[in-house]
Design an enzyme around this catalytic site. Structure first.
Site, PDB file in Angstrom:
ATOM      1  N   GLU A 136      43.623  45.798  38.947  1.00 51.27           N
ATOM      2  CA  GLU A 136      45.029  45.899  38.522  1.00 51.27           C
ATOM      3  C   GLU A 136      45.187  47.146  37.673  1.00 51.27           C
ATOM      4  O   GLU A 136      44.221  47.599  37.075  1.00 51.27           O
ATOM      5  CB  GLU A 136      45.425  44.665  37.696  1.00 51.27           C
ATOM      6  CG  GLU A 136      45.710  43.452  38.553  1.00 51.27           C
ATOM      7  CD  GLU A 136      46.040  42.220  37.730  1.00 51.27           C
ATOM      8  OE1 GLU A 136      46.432  42.387  36.564  1.00 51.27           O
ATOM      9  OE2 GLU A 136      45.884  41.117  38.262  1.00 51.27           O
ATOM     10  N   ILE A 164      33.338  29.500  36.527  1.00 51.78           N
ATOM     11  CA  ILE A 164      31.908  29.827  36.641  1.00 51.78           C
ATOM     12  C   ILE A 164      31.265  29.472  35.300  1.00 51.78           C
ATOM     13  O   ILE A 164      31.131  30.318  34.420  1.00 51.78           O
ATOM     14  CB  ILE A 164      31.713  31.309  37.003  1.00 51.78           C
ATOM     15  CG1 ILE A 164      32.579  31.653  38.204  1.00 51.78           C
ATOM     16  CG2 ILE A 164      30.254  31.620  37.301  1.00 51.78           C
ATOM     17  CD1 ILE A 164      32.796  33.107  38.414  1.00 51.78           C
ATOM     18  N   ASN A 221      36.018  42.505  39.257  1.00 56.40           N
ATOM     19  CA  ASN A 221      35.992  41.044  39.356  1.00 56.40           C
ATOM     20  C   ASN A 221      37.243  40.482  40.028  1.00 56.40           C
ATOM     21  O   ASN A 221      38.238  41.185  40.194  1.00 56.40           O
ATOM     22  CB  ASN A 221      35.906  40.459  37.949  1.00 56.40           C
ATOM     23  CG  ASN A 221      34.490  40.091  37.579  1.00 56.40           C
ATOM     24  OD1 ASN A 221      33.679  39.787  38.460  1.00 56.40           O
ATOM     25  ND2 ASN A 221      34.193  40.098  36.298  1.00 56.40           N
ATOM     26  N   GLY A 262      36.308  27.714  41.537  1.00 59.45           N
ATOM     27  CA  GLY A 262      36.265  26.982  40.268  1.00 59.45           C
ATOM     28  C   GLY A 262      35.820  27.871  39.133  1.00 59.45           C
ATOM     29  O   GLY A 262      35.582  29.067  39.315  1.00 59.45           O
ATOM     30  N   CYS A 303      47.953  34.830  48.506  1.00 63.70           N
ATOM     31  CA  CYS A 303      46.630  35.460  48.483  1.00 63.70           C
ATOM     32  C   CYS A 303      46.661  36.773  49.262  1.00 63.70           C
ATOM     33  O   CYS A 303      46.091  37.774  48.830  1.00 63.70           O
ATOM     34  CB  CYS A 303      45.587  34.540  49.092  1.00 63.70           C
ATOM     35  SG  CYS A 303      45.260  33.107  48.073  1.00 63.70           S
ATOM     36  N   CYS A 329      46.497  31.838  52.128  1.00 56.32           N
ATOM     37  CA  CYS A 329      47.935  31.657  51.887  1.00 56.32           C
ATOM     38  C   CYS A 329      48.634  33.012  51.803  1.00 56.32           C
ATOM     39  O   CYS A 329      47.995  34.057  51.684  1.00 56.32           O
ATOM     40  CB  CYS A 329      48.163  30.854  50.626  1.00 56.32           C
ATOM     41  SG  CYS A 329      47.712  31.731  49.140  1.00 56.32           S
ATOM     42  N   THR A 333      31.238  36.381  31.832  1.00 54.75           N
ATOM     43  CA  THR A 333      30.630  35.955  33.089  1.00 54.75           C
ATOM     44  C   THR A 333      29.712  37.052  33.623  1.00 54.75           C
ATOM     45  O   THR A 333      28.593  36.787  34.062  1.00 54.75           O
ATOM     46  CB  THR A 333      31.732  35.640  34.120  1.00 54.75           C
ATOM     47  OG1 THR A 333      32.653  34.735  33.525  1.00 54.75           O
ATOM     48  CG2 THR A 333      31.178  35.047  35.382  1.00 54.75           C
ATOM     49  N   ASP A 391      31.539  39.721  20.442  1.00 56.00           N
ATOM     50  CA  ASP A 391      32.969  39.414  20.420  1.00 56.00           C
ATOM     51  C   ASP A 391      33.220  38.357  19.343  1.00 56.00           C
ATOM     52  O   ASP A 391      32.556  37.319  19.349  1.00 56.00           O
ATOM     53  CB  ASP A 391      33.349  38.857  21.807  1.00 56.00           C
ATOM     54  CG  ASP A 391      34.852  38.737  21.973  1.00 56.00           C
ATOM     55  OD1 ASP A 391      35.553  38.761  20.955  1.00 56.00           O
ATOM     56  OD2 ASP A 391      35.300  38.611  23.126  1.00 56.00           O
TER      57      ASP A 391
END
Lengths: 352, 238
Positions: free
Chosen positions: A243, A319, A270, A317, A286, A283, A33, A57
């Site tokens: 992360e 991408i 990202n 959604g 989140c 929420c 992306t 890849d």
């Protein structure tokens, strides 16, 4: 004097010098992306120039990302006249090599009873070489060499900038090590052929001048090595998510790239939630995840203060498709503002 | 008498130094490192130890903090560690080459000050009579010849027999009394042999641990019977 670095890739997108842009990171962080987004933004910003997006890849995703089929030959993206894509297929390339070897053997008058000829007819060369570790990277590298040669010869379909959608970190590092490894290998070969060259030429090498072929290859490799280490020509964009494991791998990648003398000064983070600005869909989960992401974002800010740190949102959604990619990619050129741009992440079209 | 004194005294000094160096072999490495510590390479040696200490501290710190909670600190430490590892490696190579150059110099020094002078002394004063045997006929002629002339006498003996002039070197012919001397070469050889034998004996008697006589324990016969084992190789007949 303000020494802060822009939190976007505006300077890269508008760069007129860069010939090679690598996009890499851990698996599943959004490399494809991001590379598509960079390619689209560059193509939009510089309409007079030609851009090529290559996937190195082995598990290609470019076709899925654009929603159209790309192959081993460069093909223009539908709706863009200055952006082409290609997916290097190691098996197809090896098959081509095998076919070339077969036709050469036939041209030399080798009959079908010849055991070597028979072996090649069955595609044995492709099967054998296909199992060599690192062959994907080697083939990608060959593709790079082909493009450099085309550009030098002024052949048609030359590209001003090539963007690489790379494989996960390990593969990419192997790919980037290839110029150095090949250079050393060819140096050794050069020493050997210097001593044994005439003998090798006499021993069945036919009309092929091994020494001159090696010298040609060596000069090509040296040229790539030189270009890859020139910060005006080549840069690496790291992609990660907020992360621990992804950051750890990014750090490893950056240190390795620095050891190869490669320019690396951009990181795309990202899948960020920006939960506190998302009043409508806020929420508990989140909130908790955003808290964790923020913790790592602070650490990234502290560690890479001289990098272009681009913080990209997690969209509602997938991408996929040129339109969605174009919408998403604008945040590379101008940083995402959660308050003002929040609604865009819900506006992505659903691809069938 | 004074000549006798200095030749023997010098020989004894050489033997003593050689033996001392032989006994202290296990300490040479530590002496060498002490020499390096206080030599011109002191700075790089101190630097090396400082970096080792720094690495240890960083490693300890990294084990006490959580990589997830203090990612930036942890990563910065890792960067420092990587840099330190490279520096330590480079310094280690540098120190090793310095140590080997010092070792080479020390070997040269030993050759010039000890080995070569001792060999020269043995060649130059090899036939020097350390003392005379009370009677010339104490040993057979050949042994007397070796004692006064050294091992070369034995090698040249066939030649002397052929020439018909096999005679033992005598000293003090004016006194007409034929005396057999013990030359410096033979005396040193005998001395070294005695020392080696004494060394061996002391080593065996004092420093070698006694090996206890092994106690033989009678093996118990273990009979393992398989559940369905055939006890006798016979088939019972009705």
């Amino acid at each position: 004097m303000d020494l802060s670095v822009d939190p976007n890739l505006h300077s890269l997108i508008n760069s007129t010098t860069h010939k090679w842009i690598f996009v890499g990171g851990k698996g599943g962080v959004g490399k494809t992306t991001s590379s598509c987004s960079i390619a689209i933004q560059m193509a939009l910003a510089q309409p007079t120039k030609q851009f090529l997006l290559i996937s190195t890849d082995p598990a290609h995703n470019l076709s899925d990302a654009f929603g159209e089929k790309f192959g081993k030959d460069a093909r223009k993206v539908t709706g863009m006249n200055n952006l082409s894509c290609m997916e290097i297929d190691p098996n197809a390339a090896l098959k081509d090599m095998n076919d070339m070897a077969v036709s050469r053997a036939n041209a030399d008058g080798t009959n079908d009873d010849d055991p070597l000829g028979g072996l090649l007819q069955g595609g044995a060369l492709a099967e054998l070489t296909g199992s060599i570790p690192g062959i994907d990277e080697a083939l990608s590298f060959m593709e790079v060499m082909k493009h450099i040669k085309r550009q030098e010869n002024g052949e048609s379909e030359t590209f001003d900038t090539v963007i690489f959608d790379t494989a996960p970190t390990g593969h990419t590092l192997r790919f980037l090590q290839l110029p150095n490894t090949l250079s050393k290998l060819l140096e050794k070969f050069g020493e050997l052929t210097g001593k044994l060259g005439p003998m090798l030429n006499m021993m069945g090498a036919g009309n092929v001048d091994i020494a001159s072929k090696l010298n040609e290859l060596k000069s090509n490799v040296e040229s790539i090595k030189q270009q890859f280490t020139d910060p005006d020509l080549t840069t690496f964009v790291c992609v990660c998510i907020s992360e621990f494991l992804s950051l750890y791998e990014t750090e490893r990648l950056i240190q390795e790239l620095i050891s190869y003398d490669m320019d690396v000064n951009s990181i795309i983070v990202n899948q960020l939630l920006f939960a506190e600005d998302d009043q409508e869909h806020n929420c508990k989960r989140c909130q908790a995840r955003w808290k964790m992401q923020k913790k790592y974002l602070d650490q990234i800010d502290e560690l890479y203060e001289d990098f272009h740190l681009v913080k990209m949102p997690l969209c509602a959604g997938e991408i996929r498709g040129l339109n969605n990619l174009t919408k998403f990619s604008q945040f590379l050129n101008k940083e995402y503002d959660p308050a003002a741009d929040g609604k865009i992440i819900y506006e992505l079209e659903e691809k069938e | 008498m004074s000549a006798c004194n200095w030749v023997i005294a010098t020989s004894l000094v050489f033997v003593t130094i050689n033996k001392f160096l032989q006994y202290s072999t296990s300490y040479h490495a530590s002496w060498m490192s002490k020499i390096i510590q206080h030599s011109v390479h002191k700075k790089s040696y101190d630097d090396y130890h400082k970096k080792l200490q720094e690495r240890l501290e960083l490693q300890e710190e990294n084990t006490t903090i959580s990589a997830q909670d203090n990612y930036a600190k942890w990563t910065k430490n890792n960067r420092k560690l990587e840099k330190l590892n490279e520096e330590i490696k480079a310094l280690g190579i540098q120190l090793k080459s310095q140590q080997s150059s010092i070792e080479k110099q020390m070997k040269k020094f030993k050759l010039v000050t000890l080995t070569a002078p001792f060999i020269i002394l043995k060649l130059w004063k090899g036939k020097f009579p350390v003392y005379y045997l009370p009677h010339s006929d104490m040993f057979p002629k050949i042994i007397g010849g070796v004692m006064s002339q050294g091992w070369l006498y034995l090698a040249l003996l066939p030649l002397q027999i052929l020439r018909g002039s096999s005679k033992v070197e005598t000293q003090g012919e004016e006194s007409m009394a034929i005396q057999v001397s013990v030359s410096l070469g033979i005396w040193l050889w005998a001395l070294m042999t005695v020392i080696s034998t004494v060394e061996f004996l002391i080593n065996q008697l004092v420093f070698t641990k006694e090996v206890k006589k092994p106690v033989v324990i009678e093996e118990e016969k273990i009979n393992i019977k398989a559940p369905n084992a055939i006890e006798e190789d016979k088939i019972a007949l009705d």
